[in-house]
Structure formats: structure tokens, C-alpha cells
Design a protein around this motif. Structure first.
Motif: not given
Length: 209
Positions: A126-144
Motif C-alpha cells: 500500500k502507498p505510504i505517505s506518513t511514518t512514525i518519523t512524520s509524527l514529529y513534523y506534523k499533527e496526524p489530523v484525520n490519519i488512522t
């Protein structure tokens, strides 16, 4: 007994510490109110406006154990193309995980290092656009869900309250991420009976935007 607990905490910590404009944010890594290390969040934008790199570097010291942890994720047009996660304890490579684009599947995940050499490769379809590292860069709004660069698997994300999110890792542990004005201010988790905190040091005064 204390040595065994300390070693477990050290290895567990390096696995957990994972995790805008150019620059960096600095976090204190704390156990029982004591700072045992630091975590730096970098942002590196290339000449190509469609390309973006997220990078985290961390170090810590617990008793006789010193460790480092790093992740780097590379994106093109908002989609992950590669990710590298590595952690060392006392200078030895404990585990390294490489996620890369594949022609047969969307991604192939390879493991190496002392704890990873016997792990079979896995695929992610599946395509990936958000990772654990991403959580330090932006709030995971509407991300499950987000991708774990270490485990090579997707992790569930749930909103606990305003600016507060829980992320369940494949090993069953949960990290809680706190945000203010879209910026990650703190991460809390439980490690071998200890409360681990990763706290933004500059409190946003020179934070990435």
C-alpha cells in the motif's frame, strides 16, 4: 538484576526513540525526571520542490550503555520512496531496517544487524505517505495509520483528545503524542515499568514551521 534491567531499558529505549521549514527541533529524552539523552528532528528540502527528506538523530546513556538511533525518510510528491532506520548500542549495530520502492510490490523491507539478520524480508503493498518519523513534523489530523520504519509495518493511530494521539506499535506498546499549534511538544510511553518522555527543549521558540 539491576544490570539486566538497565540493559533491557537501554535496548528498549533505542528502539522507541524514534519520530516545516529548514532547521531542527531538539528534544530531551527523560526517564524518571532525569535527562538521559537528546533527539534532534531535521528537515532537508532538496532543489526539487517535489522531493522532501525527514531525518531524526538521537543519542542516550543509561548506566554503562550508550546508544544512538537514526531514521531518514525520503519522499517524492508526498509519497515515501525509501526509509532507513538504524540503532547502535555501545558502538555495535543492533538493527537496521531498509524500506525501498520495488518493481514487484510497492515496497520491500530488508533487515540487518545483530537483531535483524535472521528476519526475513517483508513487502508492503500500500502507498505510504506518513511514518512514525512524520509524527514529529506534523499533527496526524484525520490519519488512522502510520508506517513504522523499524518494524516495516503499519501502526494504528487514534485521537485521544484535542492535540493528543495514541499510536500502537506492532509489539503492543503505545506511544502518546501531544501537539500544540500543530507542533509535537511531547511523546510519552511506558518502558519496562519506567515512564519515558521526549520533551521539546526549545518549547517552539525556534521550532520548525
Amino acid at each position: 538484576m539491576k544490570m539486566r534491567v538497565s540493559r533491557f531499558v537501554a535496548i528498549g529505549l533505542i528502539m522507541l526513540v524514534f519520530s516545516v521549514a529548514r532547521g531542527q527541533n531538539v528534544y530531551d529524552v527523560m526517564i524518571a525526571g532525569r535527562t538521559i539523552g537528546s533527539l534532534r528532528v531535521f528537515d532537508e528540502k532538496g532543489v526539487d520542490s517535489n522531493a522532501e527528506t525527514h531525518r531524526i538523530e538521537s543519542n542516550f546513556k543509561v548506566m554503562f550503555y550508550k546508544g544512538t538511533y537514526s531514521t531518514q525518510t525520503n519522499y517524492i510528491q508526498g509519497k515515501l520512496v525509501s526509509a532507513t532506520c538504524a540503532h547502535h548500542v555501545n558502538g555495535d549495530l543492533k538493527e537496521k531496517t531498509l524500506t525501498k520502492s520495488s518493481t514487484r510490490t510497492l515496497y520491500e523491507v530488508l533487515f540487518s544487524g545483530e537483531d535483524g539478520e535472521d528476519k526475513p524480508s517483508v513487502v508492503v503493498n500500500k502507498p505510504i505517505s506518513t511514518t512514525i518519523t512524520s509524527l514529529y513534523y506534523k499533527e496526524p489530523v484525520n490519519i488512522t495509520e502510520v508506517y513504522s520504519e523499524r518494524y516495516g509495518k503499519m501502526c494504528n493511530v487514534r485521537k485521544l483528545s484535542e492535540g493528543k494521539y495514541g499510536v500502537t506499535l506492532p509489539d503492543g506498546k503505545e506511544g502518546v503524542y501531544f501537539y500544540k499549534n500543530g507542533l509535537c511538544r511531547e511523546v510519552k510511553t511506558d518502558l519496562a515499568g519506567f515512564k519515558l518522555r521526549i520533551v521539546l527543549k526549545n518549547d517552539g521558540k525556534t521550532a520548525l514551521r
